[in-house]
Design an enzyme around this catalytic site. Structure first.
Site, PDB file in Angstrom:
ATOM      1  CG  HIS A 110      -1.818   1.218   1.263  1.00 21.77           C
ATOM      2  ND1 HIS A 110      -3.052   1.237   0.650  1.00 21.77           N
ATOM      3  CD2 HIS A 110      -1.657   2.437   1.825  1.00 21.77           C
ATOM      4  CE1 HIS A 110      -3.614   2.417   0.841  1.00 21.77           C
ATOM      5  NE2 HIS A 110      -2.783   3.167   1.556  1.00 21.77           N
ATOM      6  CB  CYS A 111       1.805   3.606  -2.569  1.00 17.64           C
ATOM      7  SG  CYS A 111       2.696   5.152  -2.829  1.00 17.64           S
ATOM      8  CG  PHE A 112       0.607   5.244   3.586  1.00 15.85           C
ATOM      9  CD1 PHE A 112      -0.644   5.216   4.175  1.00 15.85           C
ATOM     10  CD2 PHE A 112       1.491   4.216   3.872  1.00 15.85           C
ATOM     11  CE1 PHE A 112      -1.007   4.199   5.044  1.00 15.85           C
ATOM     12  CE2 PHE A 112       1.143   3.196   4.739  1.00 15.85           C
ATOM     13  CZ  PHE A 112      -0.110   3.189   5.327  1.00 15.85           C
ATOM     14  N   GLY A 115      -2.171   7.075  -1.819  1.00 15.02           N
ATOM     15  CA  GLY A 115      -3.413   6.717  -1.154  1.00 15.02           C
ATOM     16  C   GLY A 115      -4.073   5.516  -1.775  1.00 15.02           C
ATOM     17  CG  ASN A 116      -5.051   3.133  -5.253  1.00 15.13           C
ATOM     18  OD1 ASN A 116      -5.624   2.197  -4.700  1.00 15.13           O
ATOM     19  ND2 ASN A 116      -5.377   3.553  -6.465  1.00 15.13           N
TER      20      ASN A 116
END
Length: 263
Positions: A110-112, A115-116
């Site tokens: 998950h890439c903050f 946001g996805n």
């Protein structure tokens, strides 16, 4: 979980703010300083070449950033329902993210900052986003170093000049020898350097996993993967038109086999 959801909102805002600040510095500080060269021709002046290169890098970075978000993971519900519907469940590499509340096929992480979640649908755009973000940051750092060198008459010929720039500038700033705008540019130099190296390292790490046919989720869970040639693993992610996607932000151009795995 609340902290993760908050980070999922703050991190994209932080990235967009850094991008906006970079554009402002390039437009109002770096480019005007390059226009002062009277010997350069208008067509091939340093300002035009620098602006064109920075625009190319930034357009690819932001374009792939948008595509990472648009190519969002599948919605939750694939594995829900009666027992007769359970055989249609995704493969073991599929993961449900509690932050996104979605199922991601071939989940990687998950890439903050976007946001996805990153999976089979947006892995290619994510790698190109990391690549061009790294290039844009490092190029902005080089342009900033040239600007600071001209404004403050500092030589960066010594290998340790960049490392000693920050502590020296802080002391000169409090003594009034360095303006606030110049001090802000110096701070941005180190931020660009850190972000550029981080994105470059992350991009290389992701490419290594792709060559092995793995994802970070599979490595973390110790899942076995089927051995395949590295060329086929690359083609599954980048597709046959990889060169076009490298120059222009575009949707996933994966092969038919990768599309079948997403279903």
């Amino acid at each position: 979980m609340l902290a993760l959801r908050l980070l999922n909102v703050v991190a994209p805002a932080y990235f967009l703010c850094i991008s906006l600040v970079t554009f402002v510095l390039q437009l109002f500080l770096f480019l005007p300083s390059m226009r002062e060269d009277p010997t350069a021709t208008p067509l091939f002046s340093p300002a035009v070449l620098h602006g064109a290169l920075f625009l190319f890098l930034s357009a690819n970075a932001l374009g792939n950033y948008v595509l990472v978000i648009q190519n969002s993971p599948d919605d939750l519900g694939t594995c829900q329902g009666t027992m007769s519907q359970r055989p249609q469940c995704p493969p073991p590499s599929t993961h449900f993210c509690r932050v996104c509340s979605r199922v991601t096929l071939r989940h990687d992480h998950h890439c903050f900052f976007t946001g996805n979640c990153i999976g089979s649908r947006n892995m290619r755009n994510f790698i190109l986003f990391c690549l061009y973000t790294s290039l844009a940051c490092l190029y902005s750092m080089v342009a900033g170093v040239a600007y600071i060198s001209a404004v403050l008459s500092i030589s960066f010929a010594h290998p340790l000049a960049f490392l000693t720039l920050l502590p020296t500038s802080i002391s000169q700033f409090f003594s009034g020898a360095v303006l606030g705008s110049d001090m802000f540019v110096i701070l941005m130099l180190y931020l660009w350097f850190a972000v550029g190296l981080a994105c470059a390292g992350f991009c290389c790490h992701q490419l290594l996993l792709i060559l092995r046919g793995q994802t970070r989720y599979q490595v973390r869970k110790g899942m076995a993967v089927r051995a395949r040639p590295w060329r086929k693993n690359l083609q599954e992610v980048f597709g046959k038109r990889w060169l076009l996607g490298l120059l222009v932000p575009m949707f996933n151009v994966g092969t038919e086999s990768s599309k079948q795995q997403d279903k």
